[in-house]
Motif scaffolding. Structure first.
Motif, PDB file in Angstrom:
ATOM      1  N   THR A 189     -12.710   8.067   5.262  1.00 28.21           N
ATOM      2  CA  THR A 189     -12.055   7.488   6.438  1.00 28.21           C
ATOM      3  C   THR A 189     -10.571   7.288   6.144  1.00 28.21           C
ATOM      4  O   THR A 189     -10.211   6.744   5.089  1.00 28.21           O
ATOM      5  N   PHE A 190      -9.732   7.700   7.073  1.00 31.16           N
ATOM      6  CA  PHE A 190      -8.284   7.527   6.924  1.00 31.16           C
ATOM      7  C   PHE A 190      -7.878   6.178   7.512  1.00 31.16           C
ATOM      8  O   PHE A 190      -8.424   5.743   8.528  1.00 31.16           O
ATOM      9  N   VAL A 191      -6.899   5.545   6.868  1.00 33.89           N
ATOM     10  CA  VAL A 191      -6.434   4.228   7.285  1.00 33.89           C
ATOM     11  C   VAL A 191      -4.966   4.310   7.688  1.00 33.89           C
ATOM     12  O   VAL A 191      -4.125   4.780   6.911  1.00 33.89           O
ATOM     13  N   VAL A 192      -4.671   3.876   8.910  1.00 38.60           N
ATOM     14  CA  VAL A 192      -3.287   3.739   9.365  1.00 38.60           C
ATOM     15  C   VAL A 192      -3.055   2.272   9.704  1.00 38.60           C
ATOM     16  O   VAL A 192      -4.002   1.517   9.924  1.00 38.60           O
ATOM     17  N   HIS A 193      -1.779   1.881   9.775  1.00 35.25           N
ATOM     18  CA  HIS A 193      -1.489   0.453   9.861  1.00 35.25           C
ATOM     19  C   HIS A 193      -1.141  -0.063  11.248  1.00 35.25           C
ATOM     20  O   HIS A 193      -1.030  -1.286  11.431  1.00 35.25           O
ATOM     21  N   ASN A 194      -0.958   0.820  12.222  1.00 39.37           N
ATOM     22  CA  ASN A 194      -0.640   0.350  13.576  1.00 39.37           C
ATOM     23  C   ASN A 194      -0.994   1.417  14.606  1.00 39.37           C
ATOM     24  O   ASN A 194      -1.369   2.545  14.250  1.00 39.37           O
ATOM     25  N   LYS A 195      -0.880   1.051  15.882  1.00 41.47           N
ATOM     26  CA  LYS A 195      -1.273   1.948  16.963  1.00 41.47           C
ATOM     27  C   LYS A 195      -0.384   3.184  17.036  1.00 41.47           C
ATOM     28  O   LYS A 195      -0.854   4.278  17.371  1.00 41.47           O
TER      29      LYS A 195
ATOM     30  N   ASP B 293     -12.536  10.626  10.732  1.00 39.93           N
ATOM     31  CA  ASP B 293     -12.616   9.197  11.052  1.00 39.93           C
ATOM     32  C   ASP B 293     -11.314   8.508  10.638  1.00 39.93           C
ATOM     33  O   ASP B 293     -10.779   8.759   9.552  1.00 39.93           O
ATOM     34  N   VAL B 294     -10.823   7.632  11.498  1.00 39.72           N
ATOM     35  CA  VAL B 294      -9.591   6.905  11.219  1.00 39.72           C
ATOM     36  C   VAL B 294      -9.715   5.500  11.797  1.00 39.72           C
ATOM     37  O   VAL B 294     -10.295   5.312  12.871  1.00 39.72           O
ATOM     38  N   ILE B 295      -9.203   4.515  11.071  1.00 42.11           N
ATOM     39  CA  ILE B 295      -9.218   3.137  11.545  1.00 42.11           C
ATOM     40  C   ILE B 295      -7.823   2.528  11.380  1.00 42.11           C
ATOM     41  O   ILE B 295      -7.034   2.975  10.551  1.00 42.11           O
ATOM     42  N   ILE B 296      -7.551   1.535  12.197  1.00 45.96           N
ATOM     43  CA  ILE B 296      -6.299   0.781  12.082  1.00 45.96           C
ATOM     44  C   ILE B 296      -6.573  -0.490  11.290  1.00 45.96           C
ATOM     45  O   ILE B 296      -7.439  -1.289  11.670  1.00 45.96           O
ATOM     46  N   VAL B 297      -5.868  -0.641  10.199  1.00 45.18           N
ATOM     47  CA  VAL B 297      -5.976  -1.854   9.385  1.00 45.18           C
ATOM     48  C   VAL B 297      -4.562  -2.297   9.037  1.00 45.18           C
ATOM     49  O   VAL B 297      -3.794  -1.520   8.456  1.00 45.18           O
ATOM     50  N   LYS B 298      -4.209  -3.503   9.393  1.00 46.45           N
ATOM     51  CA  LYS B 298      -2.880  -3.996   9.053  1.00 46.45           C
ATOM     52  C   LYS B 298      -2.700  -3.994   7.536  1.00 46.45           C
ATOM     53  O   LYS B 298      -3.652  -4.210   6.781  1.00 46.45           O
ATOM     54  N   ARG B 299      -1.482  -3.762   7.131  1.00 47.38           N
ATOM     55  CA  ARG B 299      -1.199  -3.662   5.702  1.00 47.38           C
ATOM     56  C   ARG B 299      -1.707  -4.876   4.919  1.00 47.38           C
ATOM     57  O   ARG B 299      -2.268  -4.749   3.837  1.00 47.38           O
ATOM     58  N   GLU B 300      -1.551  -6.063   5.507  1.00 49.52           N
ATOM     59  CA  GLU B 300      -1.947  -7.286   4.804  1.00 49.52           C
ATOM     60  C   GLU B 300      -3.473  -7.476   4.759  1.00 49.52           C
ATOM     61  O   GLU B 300      -3.970  -8.365   4.054  1.00 49.52           O
ATOM     62  N   ASP B 301      -4.219  -6.646   5.503  1.00 48.78           N
ATOM     63  CA  ASP B 301      -5.672  -6.783   5.531  1.00 48.78           C
ATOM     64  C   ASP B 301      -6.403  -5.690   4.751  1.00 48.78           C
ATOM     65  O   ASP B 301      -7.638  -5.679   4.703  1.00 48.78           O
ATOM     66  N   VAL B 302      -5.661  -4.780   4.143  1.00 47.74           N
ATOM     67  CA  VAL B 302      -6.282  -3.656   3.437  1.00 47.74           C
ATOM     68  C   VAL B 302      -7.211  -4.134   2.323  1.00 47.74           C
ATOM     69  O   VAL B 302      -8.257  -3.531   2.060  1.00 47.74           O
ATOM     70  N   ASN B 303      -6.860  -5.237   1.692  1.00 45.08           N
ATOM     71  CA  ASN B 303      -7.688  -5.725   0.576  1.00 45.08           C
ATOM     72  C   ASN B 303      -9.061  -6.209   1.026  1.00 45.08           C
ATOM     73  O   ASN B 303      -9.933  -6.452   0.194  1.00 45.08           O
TER      74      ASN B 303
END
Length: 352
Positions: free
Chosen positions: A26-32, A58-68
């Motif tokens: 799954t790919f993770v990006v940080h904003n819309k 598959d890709v999800i939006i996760v804010k940088r501060e929530d990646v952990n």
């Protein structure tokens, strides 16, 4: 165990794609905004039966501060781990998107804190390892995994080849040698804004020229390219850095006969082609101190405006430089292929 690919910008995912194609994730990006960019550029790339709009991975939006908070294996393609956060639910990996002579984050101490935080660093080669030592990072050998350059395999197996690449770029006069200009951006004192216009007007008199700007210079570069096409300039071509699939960096490699760059990491990856390299002088200060065996700089011509660029190109195109093969094997692991397989095997071992 879930596998997540984490990057700052779309172009950095190019280093994740070879692994994704093998084992998914799954790919993770940080904003819309970056999500929309991902959906546009990764259309049709789904390789594991994903049922997404436009057939993307598959890709999800996760804010940088929530990646952990993610649970699984976190595969970072940019040095963005939070050294003060806890990653108790995950195993963290770092594979740098390119191996250049620029110090991590300009030599800032925070870079060391971040690099110490990862559970494992997937090394592209001895040069990658030497760069870590050069900034004072002393990691246990068990944390540094010898992988190689993940992008070499498709080039070596002819998935990316000259004929297809020339066609995709629209190069008409194949009898002319083709020059690739692929500099870095302002972080490395990139030369595009200073030299691109001159190179377009000069190099195209004798050669084809491919412009491959850094991702962060793409808007200016495209406008410059369109202006020259509007006024009738011939033999200039554009390779958009945001187009991971339709305009891969390695497609520009395959179509070219010589590279001009400055402090970009493409310098070292271009060694896989065996083609000549010219470096544009840019006086960037935050450089690593590398031995001659791990540095292109002592072995290539430097363009500083004193000798006309076309004269340098002509001399280099006609000269055989055996040092490129040695530099390739000095700087990278698995230069005959197999970096992707080693990475996949390592990730699978973490899942077991």
């Amino acid at each position: 165990m879930n596998l997540y690919y984490i990057a700052n910008s779309i172009y950095q995912f190019a280093y994740a794609l070879p692994v994704y194609k093998r084992i998914g994730g799954t790919f993770v990006v940080h904003n819309k905004k970056k999500y929309k960019h991902f959906m546009r550029e990764m259309a049709g790339v789904a390789a594991h039966g994903e049922n997404n709009n436009k057939s993307t991975p598959d890709v999800i939006i996760v804010k940088r501060e929530d990646v952990n908070q993610l649970e699984g294996i976190l595969f970072f393609l940019a040095n963005t781990i939070n050294p003060g956060a806890q990653y108790e639910k995950s195993i963290t990996l770092f594979h740098e998107h390119g191996t250049s002579d620029k110090k991590y984050e300009g030599g800032s101490p925070i870079a060391i804190k971040k690099l110490e935080k990862y559970d494992y660093i997937l090394l592209s080669g001895p040069k990658n390892k030497a760069r870590l030592h050069d900034i004072g990072l002393d990691l246990p050998e068990s944390k540094m995994i010898q992988i190689g350059c993940l992008r070499f395999d498709d080039y070596l197996s002819n998935v990316i080849n000259r004929e297809d690449s020339i066609h995709a770029l629209g190069i008409i006069d194949e009898d002319r040698p083709t020059i690739l200009y692929a500099p870095t951006w302002k972080f490395g004192n990139g030369t595009f804004k200073a030299l691109a216009n001159h190179f377009i007007k000069t190099i195209t008199k004798d050669y084809n020229l491919i412009l491959r700007p850094h991702y962060h210079d793409r808007r200016y570069a495209r406008l410059l390219y369109l202006w020259h096409k509007l006024i009738g300039r011939k033999h200039v071509y554009y390779s958009p850095p945001e187009k991971l699939i339709s305009a891969d960096t390695y497609a520009a490699f395959a179509a070219s006969d010589l590279l001009i760059s400055d402090m970009s990491s493409v310098i070292y990856e271009y060694l896989i082609t065996g083609q000549p390299i010219i470096l544009a002088s840019n006086a960037f200060k935050a450089q690593h101190k590398m031995p001659d065996t791990l540095s292109v700089r002592p072995h290539v011509e430097i363009y500083d405006g004193q000798i006309p660029i076309n004269d340098l190109i002509n001399a280099e195109l006609g000269r055989s430089n055996g040092i490129y093969s040695s530099l390739l094997t000095n700087c990278f692991y698995n230069t005959s292929g197999g970096a992707v397989e080693k990475t996949v095997s390592f990730i699978q071992s973490l899942k077991n």
